[in-house]
Design an enzyme around this catalytic site. Structure first.
Site, PDB file in Angstrom:
ATOM      1  N   GLY A  87       0.831  -1.202   0.000  1.00  0.00           N
ATOM      2  CA  GLY A  87       0.000   0.000   0.000  1.00  0.00           C
ATOM      3  C   GLY A  87       0.861   1.245   0.000  1.00  0.00           C
ATOM      4  O   GLY A  87       0.472   2.304   0.504  1.00  0.00           O
ATOM      5  N   ASN A 139       1.073  -2.799   5.161  1.00  0.00           N
ATOM      6  CA  ASN A 139       0.282  -1.587   5.362  1.00  0.00           C
ATOM      7  C   ASN A 139      -1.010  -1.553   4.551  1.00  0.00           C
ATOM      8  O   ASN A 139      -1.968  -0.890   4.945  1.00  0.00           O
ATOM      9  CB  ASN A 139       1.150  -0.367   5.009  1.00  0.00           C
ATOM     10  N   SER A 184      -5.152  -1.904  13.648  1.00  0.00           N
ATOM     11  CA  SER A 184      -6.114  -0.825  13.825  1.00  0.00           C
ATOM     12  C   SER A 184      -6.603  -0.857  15.253  1.00  0.00           C
ATOM     13  O   SER A 184      -6.754  -1.939  15.850  1.00  0.00           O
ATOM     14  CB  SER A 184      -7.302  -0.988  12.867  1.00  0.00           C
ATOM     15  N   TYR A 238     -13.881  -5.684   9.283  1.00  0.00           N
ATOM     16  CA  TYR A 238     -12.555  -5.056   9.250  1.00  0.00           C
ATOM     17  C   TYR A 238     -11.859  -5.236  10.596  1.00  0.00           C
ATOM     18  O   TYR A 238     -10.677  -5.599  10.662  1.00  0.00           O
ATOM     19  CB  TYR A 238     -12.717  -3.574   8.915  1.00  0.00           C
ATOM     20  N   ALA A 239     -12.581  -4.965  11.694  1.00  0.00           N
ATOM     21  CA  ALA A 239     -12.007  -5.115  13.029  1.00  0.00           C
ATOM     22  C   ALA A 239     -11.582  -6.559  13.271  1.00  0.00           C
ATOM     23  O   ALA A 239     -10.526  -6.825  13.860  1.00  0.00           O
ATOM     24  CB  ALA A 239     -13.013  -4.667  14.089  1.00  0.00           C
ATOM     25  N   ALA A 240     -12.407  -7.507  12.813  1.00  0.00           N
ATOM     26  CA  ALA A 240     -12.063  -8.920  12.967  1.00  0.00           C
ATOM     27  C   ALA A 240     -10.773  -9.254  12.212  1.00  0.00           C
ATOM     28  O   ALA A 240      -9.915  -9.992  12.709  1.00  0.00           O
ATOM     29  CB  ALA A 240     -13.210  -9.790  12.460  1.00  0.00           C
ATOM     30  N   LYS A 266      -8.304  -7.159  11.434  1.00  0.00           N
ATOM     31  CA  LYS A 266      -7.162  -6.534  12.090  1.00  0.00           C
ATOM     32  C   LYS A 266      -6.814  -7.237  13.393  1.00  0.00           C
ATOM     33  O   LYS A 266      -5.637  -7.336  13.767  1.00  0.00           O
ATOM     34  CB  LYS A 266      -7.441  -5.048  12.325  1.00  0.00           C
TER      35      LYS A 266
END
Length: 256
Positions: free
Chosen positions: A13, A90, A143, A156-158, A160
């Site tokens: 990224g 990233n 995150s 997304y949280a899962a 990260k």
């Protein structure tokens, strides 16, 4: 910082906000920089800027969600530019979608970009480090959503959280190889992904104000707030640090 000059660092990224800022920081430290991105134009722009400043830099264009393509890109980069000493995971993507309003195709995209891509590039890079007997460094961008939860970011949280657990496990598996694995967790940071997230949530300015008020330091994070922690964990100054997670969030989260 000690031990970064001349090292080959791959930053995924690398064409984005935090990624390009991290590329610049490693360039300042004298590293040789591989700007990895799915966008050839974005990677090329960063490479051109770094090269103009005297940094030895190259682009690695690949879809990291494709393991075979990623492994081939890593092999090609190592053959043409040099073996990788440092990997910065990233690359990431998200949109604001409450879980019950999301669908499996969306989950798959989030998982592929934010978790599977990390696995796909970490395997060939670390395998090369082990084969060469190199005390490499892997720093992954997590995150604070993974540490405290975040409304509208369940999958997304899962992912990260998975990156954190993955990093801690590899830190144990490869401690005797001298390879360290650490995670840097941004808080709310001004990036294109945050703009897209807030657009999807609606009432962007109200959300920006709410985020700002929640941060003890009184402002949102900036891409340039992250590279210092990333470079430190990649340096010889952090040689005895592995399996750790640090938040760069202006005090939004304060985990022990």
């Amino acid at each position: 910082m000690r031990g970064l000059k001349g090292k080959v660092v791959v930053i995924t990224g690398g064409g984005g906000g935090i990624g390009s800022a991290t590329c610049r920081r490693f360039a300042e430290e004298g590293a040789r920089v591989v700007v990895a991105d799915i966008s050839e134009a974005a990677a090329g722009k960063v490479v051109a800027a770094l090269s103009a400043g005297g940094t030895d830099a190259t682009a690695m264009v690949a879809d990291l969600t494709d393991y075979q393509a990623t492994a081939a890109a890593v092999a090609r980069t190592e053959a043409e530019f040099g073996p990788v000493d440092i990997l910065v995971n990233n690359a990431g993507w998200d949109l604001f979608v409450p879980f019950l309003k999301s669908e499996p195709d969306f989950w798959s995209k989030i998982v592929d970009i934010n978790l599977r891509a990390v696995l796909n590039i970490t395997k060939p890079v670390v395998a090369s480090m082990v084969a060469r007997g190199v005390a490499g460094r892997v720093v992954s961008i997590g995150s604070d959503a993974a540490r405290g939860g975040s409304s509208g970011e369940a999958v997304y949280a899962a992912c990260k959280a998975g990156v954190i657990a993955f990093s801690k496990t590899l830190a144990r598996e490869h401690a005797r190889n001298g390879i360290s694995f650490n995670v840097v967790c941004p808080g709310v940071t001004e990036t294109a992904m945050l703009e897209s997230f807030m657009e999807a949530a609606g009432d962007k300015e109200k959300l920006r104000t709410a985020f700002t008020r929640a941060i003890p330091m009184g402002r949102l994070g900036r891409p340039d707030d992250l590279p210092g922690a990333i470079a430190f964990l990649s340096s010889d100054d952090a040689a005895f640090i592995t399996g750790q997670v640090i938040s760069v969030s202006g005090g939004l989260t304060m985990h022990g």
